[in-house]
Design a protein around this motif. Sequence first.
Motif, short mmCIF file in Angstrom:
data_model
loop_
_atom_site.label_atom_id
_atom_site.label_comp_id
_atom_site.label_asym_id
_atom_site.label_seq_id
_atom_site.Cartn_x
_atom_site.Cartn_y
_atom_site.Cartn_z
N MET A 1 35.82 47.73 35.95
CA MET A 1 36.52 46.60 36.58
C MET A 1 35.78 45.29 36.31
N LEU A 2 34.46 45.33 36.32
CA LEU A 2 33.68 44.13 36.04
C LEU A 2 33.92 43.64 34.61
N GLU B 1 33.71 50.72 38.99
CA GLU B 1 33.34 49.32 39.24
C GLU B 1 32.84 48.65 37.96
N ARG C 1 37.26 41.96 34.64
CA ARG C 1 37.26 40.68 35.35
C ARG C 1 36.82 39.54 34.43
N LYS C 2 35.90 39.84 33.52
CA LYS C 2 35.42 38.81 32.61
C LYS C 2 36.50 38.44 31.60
N THR C 3 37.17 39.44 31.09
CA THR C 3 38.29 39.20 30.18
C THR C 3 39.18 40.45 30.15
N MET C 4 40.49 40.22 30.25
CA MET C 4 41.42 41.35 30.22
C MET C 4 41.51 41.96 28.82
N ASN D 1 27.36 45.53 32.62
CA ASN D 1 28.39 45.86 33.62
C ASN D 1 27.89 46.94 34.57
#
Length: 396
Positions: free
Chosen positions: A337-338, A334, A341-344, A353
């Motif tokens: 993933m966080l 997780e 989510r903010k930037t690839m 995070n």
Amino acid sequence: RGGRFDREIEIGVPDRKGRKEIFQIHTRAMPLESKVNLDKLADITYGYVGADIEAVCKEAAMSALRRILPKLNLDEDKEISPDMLEDLRITSDDFQTGLRNVSPSAMREVLVEIPRVTWKDIGGLETVKQELKEAVEWPLSNPSAFKKMGIKPPKGILLYGPPGTGKTLLAKAVANESNANFIAIKGPELLSKWVGESEQGVRKIFKKARQVAPSILFFDEIDSLAPARGRSTGSNVSDTVVNQILTEIDGMEGLENVVVIAATNRPDIVDPGLLRPGRFDRHILTPLPDEESRKKIFKIHTKDMPLSKDVKIAKLAEMTEGYVGADIEALCREAAMLALRKTMKAKEVNSGNFEEAIKAIRPTMSDELQQSYEKILQTFKKNIASDVKSDLKYLG
């Protein structure tokens, strides 16, 4: 009968000595590298029959040819140089390729594998690991020591504890470390609506385990397959399955080099007859990981993760009281993933995070569940056959 077919000759699966002789026959004309160890190959090819070993040797030779093929100029009508032929050697890696491409004929009816999980992949649980080594690894790897001491190794081991504490991982690791075949059985898949089908499935599995010994039979969720007899209000399928398992474990036909491991998070509803000495001799609790164990689990799940300098594993372990191994794995996933989510284009996972992930992923274990397992542990120590009074309703 006598007077017709008088002799019945069973050509069974070759043992270790037989496999080594078959390897020697099929590799006697092969240019083997000096590091190729036929003894080791014979050790790890449980369930391979003669035709399988021949195919493994053929695949290994083809692998060696594929490696040298780009260097050959097949368009020109020239002989292959002696130097090129000298380089053409079959290595241990070629045999490993052959083993991956050829599956053992004696084990196609059930899924048998040697898992790739090792003790290093399991964080903490040092006491549990030591108990499993003594109960499984020692008897399979050094049976002469037990024979010399005049004792028999335990036939069965019950792993019980909260969900996510690594019971299945432990069973896979001990199979790998013991170089034994691993036959995984999910409890409910054996149950059938047809009369006698479930018992026949149990017989087939134990028969196959004996054929491919040394092997480890792993029953996941044993509580669904072998609940306490006499409590069912419907059909008595589970009762007859329990009887069949009891017969297979300590019946007339002994289990040689076969260890039965069962896992459950509801040991209080498993049939007491299975838990007595001579059947499931060892009852091992996989406990909630302490802070030091959580550190090791975090290191395992973040070893390939690009962490920023502000991430402190010790602090994360301190903040995750009550988290089991599966929770920590989900937490690390997780957090990554966080970051995405903010930037690839994120290049690392920072402490922020992880703090957000801790808010999203809650621990599986509660004080109520912990107390319930402690009660079960104390009951096992006092009297296995007594009923365990527990307030547990569902443990995942």
